[in-house]
Design a protein around this motif. Sequence first.
Motif, mmCIF file in Angstrom:
data_model
loop_
_atom_site.group_PDB
_atom_site.id
_atom_site.type_symbol
_atom_site.label_atom_id
_atom_site.label_comp_id
_atom_site.label_asym_id
_atom_site.label_seq_id
_atom_site.Cartn_x
_atom_site.Cartn_y
_atom_site.Cartn_z
ATOM 1 N N VAL A 23 -4.122 9.777 -9.614
ATOM 2 C CA VAL A 23 -2.827 10.429 -9.527
ATOM 3 C C VAL A 23 -3.085 11.923 -9.422
ATOM 4 O O VAL A 23 -3.920 12.471 -10.139
ATOM 5 C CB VAL A 23 -1.927 10.088 -10.741
ATOM 6 C CG1 VAL A 23 -2.600 10.422 -12.055
ATOM 7 C CG2 VAL A 23 -0.586 10.788 -10.627
ATOM 8 N N GLU A 47 -1.387 15.869 -9.081
ATOM 9 C CA GLU A 47 -0.219 16.737 -9.237
ATOM 10 C C GLU A 47 -0.171 17.730 -8.079
ATOM 11 O O GLU A 47 -1.141 18.446 -7.830
ATOM 12 C CB GLU A 47 -0.312 17.490 -10.564
ATOM 13 C CG GLU A 47 0.894 18.374 -10.854
ATOM 14 C CD GLU A 47 0.774 19.050 -12.198
ATOM 15 O OE1 GLU A 47 1.311 18.506 -13.182
ATOM 16 O OE2 GLU A 47 0.115 20.108 -12.275
ATOM 17 N N HIS A 66 11.124 14.873 -7.809
ATOM 18 C CA HIS A 66 9.853 15.151 -8.486
ATOM 19 C C HIS A 66 9.654 14.361 -9.776
ATOM 20 O O HIS A 66 8.569 14.400 -10.368
ATOM 21 C CB HIS A 66 9.699 16.651 -8.775
ATOM 22 C CG HIS A 66 10.561 17.186 -9.872
ATOM 23 N ND1 HIS A 66 10.342 16.911 -11.202
ATOM 24 C CD2 HIS A 66 11.649 18.011 -9.842
ATOM 25 C CE1 HIS A 66 11.244 17.526 -11.942
ATOM 26 N NE2 HIS A 66 12.062 18.195 -11.145
ATOM 27 N N SER A 67 10.666 13.625 -10.233
ATOM 28 C CA SER A 67 10.555 12.974 -11.543
ATOM 29 C C SER A 67 9.771 11.669 -11.513
ATOM 30 O O SER A 67 9.305 11.200 -12.556
ATOM 31 C CB SER A 67 11.950 12.724 -12.127
ATOM 32 O OG SER A 67 12.702 11.871 -11.286
ATOM 33 N N SER A 68 9.629 11.045 -10.354
ATOM 34 C CA SER A 68 8.887 9.787 -10.258
ATOM 35 C C SER A 68 7.693 9.952 -9.328
ATOM 36 O O SER A 68 7.694 10.804 -8.435
ATOM 37 C CB SER A 68 9.791 8.669 -9.725
ATOM 38 O OG SER A 68 10.238 8.991 -8.420
ATOM 39 N N PRO A 69 6.639 9.150 -9.513
ATOM 40 C CA PRO A 69 5.460 9.255 -8.646
ATOM 41 C C PRO A 69 5.694 8.612 -7.281
ATOM 42 O O PRO A 69 6.589 7.783 -7.104
ATOM 43 C CB PRO A 69 4.376 8.516 -9.430
ATOM 44 C CG PRO A 69 5.123 7.553 -10.294
ATOM 45 C CD PRO A 69 6.435 8.195 -10.614
ATOM 46 N N TRP A 70 4.839 8.991 -6.329
ATOM 47 C CA TRP A 70 4.910 8.501 -4.956
ATOM 48 C C TRP A 70 3.548 7.941 -4.563
ATOM 49 O O TRP A 70 2.517 8.542 -4.863
ATOM 50 C CB TRP A 70 5.288 9.628 -3.991
ATOM 51 C CG TRP A 70 6.625 10.252 -4.231
ATOM 52 C CD1 TRP A 70 6.992 11.092 -5.248
ATOM 53 C CD2 TRP A 70 7.797 10.095 -3.419
ATOM 54 N NE1 TRP A 70 8.301 11.463 -5.126
ATOM 55 C CE2 TRP A 70 8.821 10.878 -4.013
ATOM 56 C CE3 TRP A 70 8.072 9.390 -2.250
ATOM 57 C CZ2 TRP A 70 10.100 10.957 -3.474
ATOM 58 C CZ3 TRP A 70 9.338 9.468 -1.710
ATOM 59 C CH2 TRP A 70 10.347 10.240 -2.313
ATOM 60 N N GLN A 119 8.206 6.128 -2.583
ATOM 61 C CA GLN A 119 8.595 6.344 -3.972
ATOM 62 C C GLN A 119 8.459 5.061 -4.795
ATOM 63 O O GLN A 119 8.955 4.005 -4.390
ATOM 64 C CB GLN A 119 10.033 6.852 -4.014
ATOM 65 C CG GLN A 119 10.448 7.514 -5.305
ATOM 66 C CD GLN A 119 11.833 8.141 -5.196
ATOM 67 O OE1 GLN A 119 12.615 7.801 -4.305
ATOM 68 N NE2 GLN A 119 12.131 9.053 -6.085
ATOM 69 N N LYS A 128 2.318 13.112 -7.841
ATOM 70 C CA LYS A 128 3.397 13.577 -8.724
ATOM 71 C C LYS A 128 3.713 15.018 -8.346
ATOM 72 O O LYS A 128 2.897 15.913 -8.529
ATOM 73 C CB LYS A 128 2.964 13.506 -10.191
ATOM 74 C CG LYS A 128 3.951 14.161 -11.172
ATOM 75 C CD LYS A 128 5.328 13.501 -11.127
ATOM 76 C CE LYS A 128 6.244 14.028 -12.236
ATOM 77 N NZ LYS A 128 6.587 15.460 -12.031
ATOM 78 N N LYS A 157 5.245 18.633 -8.714
ATOM 79 C CA LYS A 157 5.565 19.510 -9.843
ATOM 80 C C LYS A 157 6.348 20.713 -9.324
ATOM 81 O O LYS A 157 5.831 21.486 -8.522
ATOM 82 C CB LYS A 157 4.288 19.999 -10.526
ATOM 83 C CG LYS A 157 4.554 21.005 -11.654
ATOM 84 C CD LYS A 157 3.264 21.632 -12.155
ATOM 85 C CE LYS A 157 3.542 22.708 -13.207
ATOM 86 N NZ LYS A 157 2.300 23.384 -13.662
ATOM 87 N N ASN A 217 5.308 3.674 -14.236
ATOM 88 C CA ASN A 217 5.286 5.103 -13.931
ATOM 89 C C ASN A 217 4.958 5.931 -15.162
ATOM 90 O O ASN A 217 4.267 6.954 -15.074
ATOM 91 C CB ASN A 217 6.625 5.536 -13.337
ATOM 92 C CG ASN A 217 6.841 4.963 -11.947
ATOM 93 O OD1 ASN A 217 5.905 4.449 -11.331
ATOM 94 N ND2 ASN A 217 8.060 5.043 -11.447
ATOM 95 N N LEU A 247 1.900 8.639 -15.357
ATOM 96 C CA LEU A 247 2.104 10.045 -15.706
ATOM 97 C C LEU A 247 1.404 10.415 -17.016
ATOM 98 O O LEU A 247 0.971 11.550 -17.187
ATOM 99 C CB LEU A 247 3.594 10.351 -15.771
ATOM 100 C CG LEU A 247 4.345 10.123 -14.451
ATOM 101 C CD1 LEU A 247 5.804 10.514 -14.610
ATOM 102 C CD2 LEU A 247 3.705 10.881 -13.297
#
Length: 300
Positions: free
Chosen positions: A99, A101, A150-154, A170, A247, A249, A290, A294
């Motif tokens: 993951v 950022e 931006h609140s959830s990962p892709w 997403q 993720k 930011k 998720n 994170l």
Amino acid sequence: MSDTVTLTNPARYTWGGDEFLFVEIDEAMSLAANFTANAMAGHLTAEEVDGVIDICPANASLLIRFDPDVLPHAQLEERMRRIERAVEGLSHPTLATRVVEVPVWYDDPYTGATGARFRKGHQRPDGNDLDFAAEENNLASAAEFIERHHSSPWLVSMVGFVAGLPFMFQIVPQPEQLEVPKYLSPRTDTPALTVGHGGCFACIYSVRGAGGYQMFGIAAAPIFDPHQKLTDFADFMVFFKPGDIVKFKPIDEAEYERIQIEVEAGTYVYRQASVVFDLQQALADPVAHNRHILEALDGV
């Protein structure tokens, strides 16, 4: 997003001239279809088959270039069908990945000015891309859209179109996915590192050029470095690969400028962590999945 791991139909195999085999996993993109494409590509890569020249996984398919004088067509198809059955037979599909950022200056002046130049080719000539995206998703404001973005990962589903450009899907239940149509008429200019969106896919434009995705902000660090100046590019000039998880930011102008100084000095390093993408959990309980992803990044 598919709500099952098993795909309903076997893959479709077609030939492109003498040197290409196209394997279509499904007609529609889903986490399951993308996982299958990447898993099949991974199996073939690991087997180091003589005659295979290149393997290119995509959203719901993969393309294999091969030398027919070394690897006959029938042998390649037989091998790929065996690999397909092996992937389908996985009782608990997982992918060891990372993951990353990605700092983004949302609603920045660079994409804002570019969008203003091309409003005639836009569905909303009197607004901007973020306002339009918020309306399309029945959200109260651009700020709410940015929060959702931006609140959830892709998941990086594929890399292509131009060198190093990642397409991202997403990892949320389908009703929560952000969806925005592309421009009515493509732009002839898009700033490098623009964070864009078309349909259900996010992307980061690796270089300056034409484009038709809605523009939401600009990433602070390169994702394509042909001179391999930064540490993250020591092994390859393209940063992202299929299966990576992103993720976003949100950052402000001051943080963006600070990162620019680090990039120029050659000292910038992406914040990232090793994770396991669990397909069953991502489909069954994306909130918990998720959170696990994170937490790995927060622990770096």
